[in-house]
Design a protein around this motif. Sequence first.
Motif, PDB file in Angstrom:
ATOM      1  N   LEU A  96      -8.742   1.921  -0.183  1.00  0.00           N
ATOM      2  CA  LEU A  96      -9.956   1.395  -0.808  1.00  0.00           C
ATOM      3  C   LEU A  96      -9.621   0.322  -1.841  1.00  0.00           C
ATOM      4  O   LEU A  96     -10.259  -0.741  -1.892  1.00  0.00           O
ATOM      5  N   TRP A  97      -8.620   0.581  -2.677  1.00  0.00           N
ATOM      6  CA  TRP A  97      -8.231  -0.377  -3.716  1.00  0.00           C
ATOM      7  C   TRP A  97      -7.749  -1.684  -3.075  1.00  0.00           C
ATOM      8  O   TRP A  97      -8.082  -2.780  -3.533  1.00  0.00           O
ATOM      9  N   THR A  98      -6.978  -1.548  -2.013  1.00  0.00           N
ATOM     10  CA  THR A  98      -6.462  -2.728  -1.317  1.00  0.00           C
ATOM     11  C   THR A  98      -7.588  -3.538  -0.697  1.00  0.00           C
ATOM     12  O   THR A  98      -7.587  -4.779  -0.753  1.00  0.00           O
ATOM     13  N   ALA A 168      -0.379  -8.257  -6.967  1.00  0.00           N
ATOM     14  CA  ALA A 168      -1.444  -8.799  -6.122  1.00  0.00           C
ATOM     15  C   ALA A 168      -1.584 -10.310  -6.319  1.00  0.00           C
ATOM     16  O   ALA A 168      -1.782 -11.058  -5.354  1.00  0.00           O
ATOM     17  N   CYS A 169      -1.467 -10.766  -7.574  1.00  0.00           N
ATOM     18  CA  CYS A 169      -1.553 -12.206  -7.848  1.00  0.00           C
ATOM     19  C   CYS A 169      -0.400 -12.960  -7.192  1.00  0.00           C
ATOM     20  O   CYS A 169      -0.597 -14.038  -6.611  1.00  0.00           O
ATOM     21  N   GLY A 170       0.797 -12.401  -7.288  1.00  0.00           N
ATOM     22  CA  GLY A 170       1.949 -13.043  -6.668  1.00  0.00           C
ATOM     23  C   GLY A 170       1.809 -13.111  -5.156  1.00  0.00           C
ATOM     24  O   GLY A 170       2.109 -14.135  -4.531  1.00  0.00           O
ATOM     25  N   VAL A 198      -2.662  -7.435   2.905  1.00  0.00           N
ATOM     26  CA  VAL A 198      -3.095  -6.035   2.945  1.00  0.00           C
ATOM     27  C   VAL A 198      -1.921  -5.093   3.182  1.00  0.00           C
ATOM     28  O   VAL A 198      -1.741  -4.109   2.457  1.00  0.00           O
ATOM     29  N   GLN A 199      -1.102  -5.377   4.167  1.00  0.00           N
ATOM     30  CA  GLN A 199       0.026  -4.496   4.479  1.00  0.00           C
ATOM     31  C   GLN A 199       1.028  -4.441   3.333  1.00  0.00           C
ATOM     32  O   GLN A 199       1.515  -3.364   2.972  1.00  0.00           O
ATOM     33  N   ASN A 200       1.347  -5.601   2.765  1.00  0.00           N
ATOM     34  CA  ASN A 200       2.330  -5.660   1.690  1.00  0.00           C
ATOM     35  C   ASN A 200       1.822  -4.942   0.447  1.00  0.00           C
ATOM     36  O   ASN A 200       2.545  -4.136  -0.158  1.00  0.00           O
ATOM     37  N   PHE A 201       0.576  -5.224   0.048  1.00  0.00           N
ATOM     38  CA  PHE A 201       0.065  -4.596  -1.174  1.00  0.00           C
ATOM     39  C   PHE A 201      -0.074  -3.088  -0.990  1.00  0.00           C
ATOM     40  O   PHE A 201       0.212  -2.317  -1.910  1.00  0.00           O
TER      41      PHE A 201
END
Length: 216
Positions: A96-98, A168-170, A198-201
Motif C-alpha cells: 500500500l505504501w509503495t 524513494a526520491c533517489g 515499485v519493485q525496488n522500493f
Amino acid sequence: MTEFIRARSIEQKRRRMNEIMKTTDYLFHDRTYQEITLTTIAEALGWSRGNLYKYVTTKEEIFLELYLEKQNNYFFDIESTFIDKDGLTDEEFTDLWTSILDKNHDYLRYYSILATIIETNVTVERLAEFKKIVLSGFDSIIQILSKHCHSVSNDDVISLYWTLLFHACGLNNSCHVSPLVRKAMELAGLPEFQINFVQNFRKFMLMCLSHYRQIP
C-alpha cells in the motif's frame, strides 16, 4: 493564453495564484527547474512579466506553494488509505505504501530539490512561515507508521520514515532522467538505466521494516 485582469478580492487573488501554480507545474513536467523563469511562466500565462510580479517576486515562491500542494496530496493519500487498515502484514503494508508513492512521483520530484534549490532564494520570513506549515502535517503520518511498527521506538519510526522518503526520491530521480541525460548516455554509448520503481522500493521497505524491528 489568459487575458490578464487584475485581481481585487482575496478570492480572486487565490484563483490567480492557483493559475500561476498550475502553469508552473505544467512547465516543470517538460523543463528543468533552471529553464523555468518568471519570464517563461508569464509567457505561458499570456501575461507580461510585470503583471506576474503583482503576485510573486521569485519563482521559488511559486515552487514553495506547489510543494505544499504536492505534500498535502501525498499525506491525504496515506491517511485515507490507512484509516481503516489494521492488522496488516509487512508485505500488505508495504504494498500500500509503495502504491501511494508510485502515485505521487510529482511530490518526490519537488522534494528532491526542496532544500538544495527551492529554499535558497526566498526571504527568511517566508521560509519560516513555510517550515511551520510543511512540518505541521508529519505527526499523523508518523502515527500511521508507528501504529504498524508498534514495537519500534518513536525516534526509530521517524528515522524509518525519512530513510524511506530519501530512498524513494533517489529512485524517482533515477527512473525519470531528463532528455539531456538520456541524450548524453546515448552519445557516450552507454546503456540507459532500467530501474523499476515499485519493485525496488518494495524490496527496500521490507528490508527496512525488518531491520528496525530488530533494533533493541
